[in-house]
Design a protein around this motif. Structure first.
Motif, short mmCIF file in Angstrom:
data_model
loop_
_atom_site.label_atom_id
_atom_site.label_comp_id
_atom_site.label_asym_id
_atom_site.label_seq_id
_atom_site.Cartn_x
_atom_site.Cartn_y
_atom_site.Cartn_z
N ASN A 373 0.85 -1.18 0.00
CA ASN A 373 0.00 0.00 0.00
C ASN A 373 0.89 1.24 0.00
N LYS A 381 -6.70 -1.18 -3.44
CA LYS A 381 -7.77 -0.22 -3.22
C LYS A 381 -8.02 0.06 -1.75
N ARG A 416 -10.71 -4.43 -14.38
CA ARG A 416 -11.00 -3.14 -13.73
C ARG A 416 -12.05 -3.33 -12.63
N ASN A 419 -10.70 -4.62 -9.34
CA ASN A 419 -9.61 -3.79 -8.82
C ASN A 419 -8.24 -4.33 -9.21
N GLU A 437 -9.53 5.02 -14.47
CA GLU A 437 -10.29 4.31 -13.45
C GLU A 437 -9.49 3.11 -12.94
N ASP A 440 -4.35 4.83 -10.62
CA ASP A 440 -4.50 6.03 -9.81
C ASP A 440 -3.57 7.11 -10.38
#
Length: 470
Positions: A373, A381, A416, A419, A437, A440
């Motif tokens: 992350n 996400k 997509r 995710n 989308e 990021d």
């Protein structure tokens, strides 16, 4: 008959056959003729040239990169049919420094994985993540991405990098790390050289062992495959893990660990357990380009061919692309799939079913990786690190009524929705909104404005997506 006359007659018959069939037909359906006669020798010459440059030429000065722009956006050298930008061609393929105290290697962007392993393994070190193909470059793996069977521990190639040195749009040289110029450091991966030109990268190294102890485990049934693969991916005692799925319900899962000792009766024998020299393991997919060589040279696995010409393979992928005319390239796209989709491990079953239904390409390459992350274009996400899997499809689609654009768009929409992410080297058909989308763009667009990139570099979408270039 005189041997020269015999060879001359054969050459005349060969040329008549090409004329009758048409050059495009021969290159498309009898590609091995062109590959064996022209591309294999050219690939060897290219390797020799690269070796000479690596041994004899000094590093390129960063000031050379922006010496001429002619009022156009610039990008790293790509075939003319891929870009309308000003190409910048430089020879930056040096391994600059190996620091075993800080456990870091500093390399230039065109240094490839073959060079890196040849040097590091010889002195007892290696990269934590070392993507398989010899010709994959550090620059490509940083600006794009790369996975390897150790990625379930260390993440993607970008996650083992500790510093990037870039020449920016104004010609300045900047170094980015997690602490200094951190926005740039996190925005560079996946940016495809649209924030600046990479001139050096510092990458973590770890101690190497001589062998890889590799265990093969056949698994049947889709549920069992997904369960076993997820379990082994979460097991950090496995230093290496990957899967090869041969049909919807048949797969082999391979797990490995490095060792300095090998059982003499289990070295490179195709059994349930074997010991492979470390560098051979790293480049296990190089000579066969995974399993793509069978479509390029149908008799490539013949013992006689391997004995006489095996040292020349594989033909360089860059040369294969360079020699494709527009018509041939379009035909190849319609009859061939090369895609890597990165999806969360908890979506592996539905993902494999979607690949089965939409393109029906086997084998599939399964490579788990940990996605930290962290800021940048690609991250989970949620707020925590997450285990993902790279599903690689390379070959001829067997599904009826396959259409490259519509079939790939179906996969893109699915990825997509779960995710996931699509590797940027492949054919992308997403619209701009769909692309952002999936990825990021917050940090990326912030840096584009802050560093005045709009007048110097194309946006990443415009550089790599077919919907932007057609």
């Amino acid at each position: 008959m005189d041997p020269l006359l015999y060879l001359g007659a054969l050459e005349v018959l060969f040329l008549v056959w090409i004329k009758g069939k048409g050059l495009e037909y021969v290159i498309m359906h009898q590609r091995w003729i062109f590959v064996c006669i022209f591309l294999l020798p050219s690939s060897v010459i290219s390797d020799v040239r690269a070796w000479i440059i690596f041994k004899m030429c000094s590093a390129t000065s960063e000031s050379e990169i922006f010496r001429t722009r002619e009022g156009r956006n610039v990008c790293t050298g790509r075939p003319g049919w891929l870009t309308t930008n000003k190409n910048i061609m430089i020879n930056m393929m040096d391994i600059l420094e190996v620091d075993t105290t800080w456990q870091v290697v500093r390399v230039e962007p065109l240094a490839n994985m073959g060079q890196v392993t040849a040097l590091l393994n010889s002195i007892g070190w290696t990269l934590p993540v070392l993507p398989e193909l010899d010709d994959l470059t550090v620059g490509g793996l940083v600006m794009g991405t790369g996975t390897e069977s150790s990625s379930h521990i260390y993440g993607l190639f970008q996650h083992i990098c500790v510093a990037f040195e870039l020449v920016l749009a104004d010609g300045s040289l900047v170094r980015g790390t997690e602490v200094k110029n951190s926005d740039l450091f996190y925005a560079v991966p996946w940016s495809c050289s649209t924030l600046g030109f990479l001139v050096a990268a510092e990458i973590r190294i770890i101690p190497a062992r001589k062998w890889v102890k590799l265990c093969y485990e056949p698994v049947c049934g889709l549920d069992a495959i997904c369960k076993k693969f997820a379990e082994q991916s979460a097991n950090k005692e496995n230093q290496f893990e990957e899967g090869l799925q041969y049909s919807r319900d048949e797969a082999v899962i391979m797990t490995g660990t490095m060792t300095d000792h090998a059982e003499t009766d289990k070295t490179n024998c195709i059994v349930a357990l074997e010991y492979i020299p470390l560098r051979y393991y790293y480049h296990r997919h190089t000579r066969s380009i995974f399993w793509e060589l069978q479509d390029i040279i149908p008799f490539g696995n013949n013992p006689l061919f391997r004995y006489v010409f095996g040292w020349m393979v594989p033909p360089k992928i860059s040369l294969l692309k360079l020699t494709q005319e527009e018509t041939i390239r379009k035909q190849y796209e319609q009859h061939h799939v090369v895609q890597d989709m990165l999806v969360p491990m908890n979506s592996i079953k539905t993902s494999l079913l979607r690949f089965h239904e939409d393109i029906y390409v086997y084998p599939l390459w399964l490579c788990p990786f940990m996605l930290p992350n962290q800021p940048g274009m690609v991250h989970p996400k949620g707020d925590e690190d997450e285990l993902y899997v790279d599903i690689g499809a390379y070959g001829e689609p067997k599904v009826k009524h396959f259409d490259a654009r519509s079939s790939t768009r179906q996969l893109e929409n699915f990825v997509r929705d779960v995710n996931g992410f699509q590797m940027l080297y492949a054919d992308l058909y997403m619209e701009r909104q769909e692309f952002w989308e999936m990825f990021d763009g917050t940090l990326y667009h912030k840096l584009r404005k802050q560093l005045n990139c709009e007048d110097a570099f194309p946006e990443v979408y415009d550089k790599i997506c077919k919907s932007a270039t057609h």
